[in-house]
Write an enzyme that holds these catalytic residues in place. Structure first.
Site, PDB file in Angstrom:
ATOM      1  N   ARG A  17      15.280   9.811  12.308  1.00 31.56           N
ATOM      2  CA  ARG A  17      15.885  10.269  13.563  1.00 31.56           C
ATOM      3  C   ARG A  17      17.190  11.011  13.312  1.00 31.56           C
ATOM      4  O   ARG A  17      17.568  11.887  14.086  1.00 31.56           O
ATOM      5  CB  ARG A  17      16.074   9.072  14.516  1.00 31.56           C
ATOM      6  CG  ARG A  17      17.016   8.012  14.024  1.00 31.56           C
ATOM      7  CD  ARG A  17      16.848   6.683  14.764  1.00 31.56           C
ATOM      8  NE  ARG A  17      15.625   5.986  14.362  1.00 31.56           N
ATOM      9  CZ  ARG A  17      15.199   4.841  14.896  1.00 31.56           C
ATOM     10  NH1 ARG A  17      15.901   4.251  15.855  1.00 31.56           N
ATOM     11  NH2 ARG A  17      14.077   4.281  14.470  1.00 31.56           N
ATOM     12  N   GLU A  30      16.279   6.640   9.079  1.00 29.40           N
ATOM     13  CA  GLU A  30      16.876   7.908   8.659  1.00 29.40           C
ATOM     14  C   GLU A  30      16.218   9.129   9.298  1.00 29.40           C
ATOM     15  O   GLU A  30      16.847  10.166   9.465  1.00 29.40           O
ATOM     16  CB  GLU A  30      16.814   8.028   7.127  1.00 29.40           C
ATOM     17  CG  GLU A  30      15.486   8.555   6.553  1.00 29.40           C
ATOM     18  CD  GLU A  30      14.273   7.675   6.835  1.00 29.40           C
ATOM     19  OE1 GLU A  30      14.466   6.490   7.159  1.00 29.40           O
ATOM     20  OE2 GLU A  30      13.137   8.172   6.748  1.00 29.40           O
ATOM     21  N   LYS A  53      13.807  -0.850   1.472  1.00 31.19           N
ATOM     22  CA  LYS A  53      12.528  -1.427   1.891  1.00 31.19           C
ATOM     23  C   LYS A  53      12.099  -2.465   0.853  1.00 31.19           C
ATOM     24  O   LYS A  53      12.269  -2.240  -0.345  1.00 31.19           O
ATOM     25  CB  LYS A  53      11.455  -0.336   1.952  1.00 31.19           C
ATOM     26  CG  LYS A  53      11.595   0.627   3.123  1.00 31.19           C
ATOM     27  CD  LYS A  53      10.510   1.670   3.094  1.00 31.19           C
ATOM     28  CE  LYS A  53      10.702   2.729   4.167  1.00 31.19           C
ATOM     29  NZ  LYS A  53      10.535   2.217   5.533  1.00 31.19           N
TER      30      LYS A  53
HETATM   31  N1  BES Z   1       9.357   6.238   7.358  1.00 26.09           N
HETATM   32  C1  BES Z   1       9.579   5.042   8.072  1.00 26.09           C
HETATM   33  C2  BES Z   1       8.491   4.744   9.110  1.00 26.09           C
HETATM   34  C3  BES Z   1       7.096   4.479   8.594  1.00 26.09           C
HETATM   35  C4  BES Z   1       6.665   3.181   8.443  1.00 26.09           C
HETATM   36  C5  BES Z   1       6.221   5.505   8.362  1.00 26.09           C
HETATM   37  C6  BES Z   1       5.365   2.929   8.015  1.00 26.09           C
HETATM   38  C7  BES Z   1       4.943   5.266   7.905  1.00 26.09           C
HETATM   39  C8  BES Z   1       4.508   3.986   7.748  1.00 26.09           C
HETATM   40  C9  BES Z   1      10.906   5.112   8.833  1.00 26.09           C
HETATM   41  O1  BES Z   1      11.902   5.862   8.248  1.00 26.09           O
HETATM   42  C10 BES Z   1      11.420   3.720   8.965  1.00 26.09           C
HETATM   43  O2  BES Z   1      11.701   3.125   7.970  1.00 26.09           O
HETATM   44  N2  BES Z   1      11.519   3.241  10.192  1.00 26.09           N
HETATM   45  C11 BES Z   1      11.971   1.934  10.461  1.00 26.09           C
HETATM   46  C12 BES Z   1      12.974   2.025  11.582  1.00 26.09           C
HETATM   47  C13 BES Z   1      13.716   0.760  11.856  1.00 26.09           C
HETATM   48  C14 BES Z   1      14.628   0.417  10.686  1.00 26.09           C
HETATM   49  C15 BES Z   1      14.507   0.932  13.125  1.00 26.09           C
HETATM   50  C16 BES Z   1      10.793   1.077  10.868  1.00 26.09           C
HETATM   51  O3  BES Z   1       9.926   1.568  11.604  1.00 26.09           O
HETATM   52  O4  BES Z   1      10.712  -0.062  10.435  1.00 26.09           O
HETATM   53 ZN    ZN Z   2      11.264   7.428   7.005  1.00 27.91          ZN
HETATM   54 ZN    ZN Z   3      13.077   4.795   6.832  1.00 30.56          ZN
END
Ligand code: BES
Ligand code: ZN
Ligand code: ZN
Length: 479
Positions: free
Chosen positions: A333, A331, A258
């Site tokens: 899922r 991750e 990230k």
């Molecule tokens: N933990 C994150 C989702 C999240 C984002 C939770 C903001 C709380 C606040 C999750 O693991 C994630 O990174 N999801 C990605 C998925 C994508 C790469 C398909 C996302 O939502 O950007």
């Molecule tokens: Zn996550």
């Molecule tokens: Zn994530």
């Protein structure tokens, strides 16, 4: 929780008291003079539900709920008033407060108390001057027609469970590794009376939980898989309800790192789904609700490392399905899928998973609600949404239409873990759908699980979102 709550059958006239009423004549005996009465009656208006007067030895707070046609909105207003009341009480440095109810519904004063208590929450563990910061308020006593000791204790336990979930979410990963989470859960199980079994890394490996193992590859700390079970002898359901919670104790994104600053900062909260499951089962056990419920929590960090899973890798999940991992930040899922497959062996009545799963869900409805979807019957969904309104953790259903499924087709494996640019919350749900074989609801709580600025009784930081919802729904389903 530093404030104790108890039920009293008569009021003391020497103590500071909040008076909740709809008909002014019910509280007229509390005024010492006519000007006091005029001041209060003038002060209470459509905008102000709360006004206070100083009677030297004590403070009196007059609370008149705003006119409201929808019952659950009236309760929500009272929770918010409860949080406002806490601020005033705290500023005045009062050490105890009576809450006296003169309305027709004893649930009114319970909502007020809930808002006050949840509004008083603060995470002070890491403050060295916590004595200075802690509220002086130590005692709340509830009084009113129709109120029972039992109901007061029930709400107290539910508030405590919500604060337990908040604490877990607020803990940074330097303390709360997967193994520490398991230890905390085990302790809570002993305290509340539910069983906890912790599967360690070698057990997880021998079960071939490929999703959980893959996410854990980049982490210096091992994963755990936690099984919580509350099975009272008088359980009304013959098949268990199963609650699955995403337990990513820190989400860096893995090799699909990230970007910082910003998107990684709050990712200690990526186990808020797990926290909600723990809190809900804690409350059900403490209150001895006659429901058989099982909690499943896959827990790990998601980190980059020489060994970390790489974009393009193909893994075999616990169910036997293969997944092409195209983005290691998707991750949640992967670990949920293994837990959802594990759930099948219980022949569950219903499985509900909770996860801070996608930024897409947060974008769609913000902190105001929970995005949900699933295969459970319309009847169950209706009951679930009603519970969402009652506790004001509102639910919005998203579709699981077949067409979305094509976004996660892989050219080399059964499916891939990444959809297209649109409908990210739904394609995550479609991914999970590959691993279920029973009635199922999926809750994406990414929007409201963690707040960066305060919002009335939800406070800031971890909100405990999901605890009150799950408790209300499961209690109603056996009630
Ligand atoms: N933990 C994150 C989702 C999240 C984002 C939770 C903001 C709380 C606040 C999750 O693991 C994630 O990174 N999801 C990605 C998925 C994508 C790469 C398909 C996302 O939502 O950007
Ligand atoms: Zn996550
Ligand atoms: Zn994530």
């Amino acid at each position: 929780m530093s404030i104790t709550i108890s039920y009293i059958s008569s009021l003391s006239d020497k103590e500071s008291t909040a008076l909740l009423f709809t008909d002014g004549s019910a509280v007229s005996g509390f005024y010492k003079s006519e000007p006091e009465k005029e001041y209060v009656e003038k002060g209470l208006s459509a905008e102000t539900a709360l006004i206070s007067i100083n009677q030297y030895v004590k403070q009196l707070f007059f609370i008149k709920p705003k006119a409201e046609n929808i019952a659950y909105r009236r309760k929500e207003n009272l929770r918010k008033t409860g949080a406002d009341l806490f601020k005033q009480v705290s500023q005045l440095k009062l050490e105890s407060l009576q809450l006296a109810s003169y309305t027709d519904d004893p649930e009114d004063v319970l909502a007020l108390c809930e808002g006050l208590m949840l509004g008083s929450y603060d995470f002070l563990k890491y403050k060295t001057d916590k004595d200075k910061k802690e509220t002086k308020l130590k005692q709340i006593r509830l009084y009113g027609k129709g109120l029972t000791q039992e109901r007061v204790e029930e709400i107290r336990n539910l508030i405590e469970a919500t604060c337990i979930a908040r604490n877990l979410v607020n803990e940074p990963v330097i303390y709360l590794t997967a193994e520490q989470l398991s230890e905390d859960i085990s302790q809570l199980g002993e305290e509340a009376g539910f069983a906890v079994e912790v599967l360690n890394e070698s057990k997880i490996a021998s079960l071939k939980m490929g999703g959980l193992l893959a996410v854990n590859l980049g982490s210096p700390n091992p994963p755990t898989f936690n099984i919580l079970e509350y099975k009272p002898s008088d359980a009304k359901n013959s098949q268990p309800y199963i609650l699955v919670g995403k337990g990513v104790v820190y989400d860096t994104g893995g090799l699909s790192l990230k970007p910082t600053p910003n998107s990684m900062d709050l990712m200690k909260s990526d186990m808020a789904g797990a926290a909600a499951v723990v809190g809900a089962i804690y409350a059900l056990a403490k209150n001895q609700v006659p429901v058989h419920v099982v909690g499943l929590i896959p827990a790990t960090e998601n980190r980059p490392d020489g060994n970390a899973i790489t974009p393009g890798d193909v893994i075999t999940m616990y169910s036997g399905k293969t997944v092409e991992v195209l983005n290691t930040d998707a991750e949640g899922r992967l670990i949920l899928a293994d837990a959802l497959h594990f759930a099948a062996k219980y022949n569950p009545q219903l499985v509900i998973d909770l996860a801070t799963l996608t930024g897409s869900a947060a974008k769609a409805i913000g902190k105001e609600g929970i995005v949900y979807m699933g295969t459970a019957s319309d009847e169950i969904k209706k009951a679930f949404e009603a519970s969402g309104n009652e506790v004001y953790e509102r639910l919005v259903e998203f579709p699981l239409w077949d067409e979305y499924g094509s976004q996660i087709e892989s050219s080399i494996a059964d499916i891939k873990n990444l959809g297209g640019p649109d409908a990210g919350a739904i394609t995550a749900g479609k991914f999970l759908e590959h691993f279920i074989s029973y009635p199922w609801l999926h809750l994406d709580i990414a929007g409201g699980a963690f707040l960066t600025s305060p919002d009335s009784y939800r406070g800031k930081n971890g909100t405990g979102l999901g605890v009150r919802l799950l408790y209300h729904f499961l209690k109603s389903s056996v009630g």
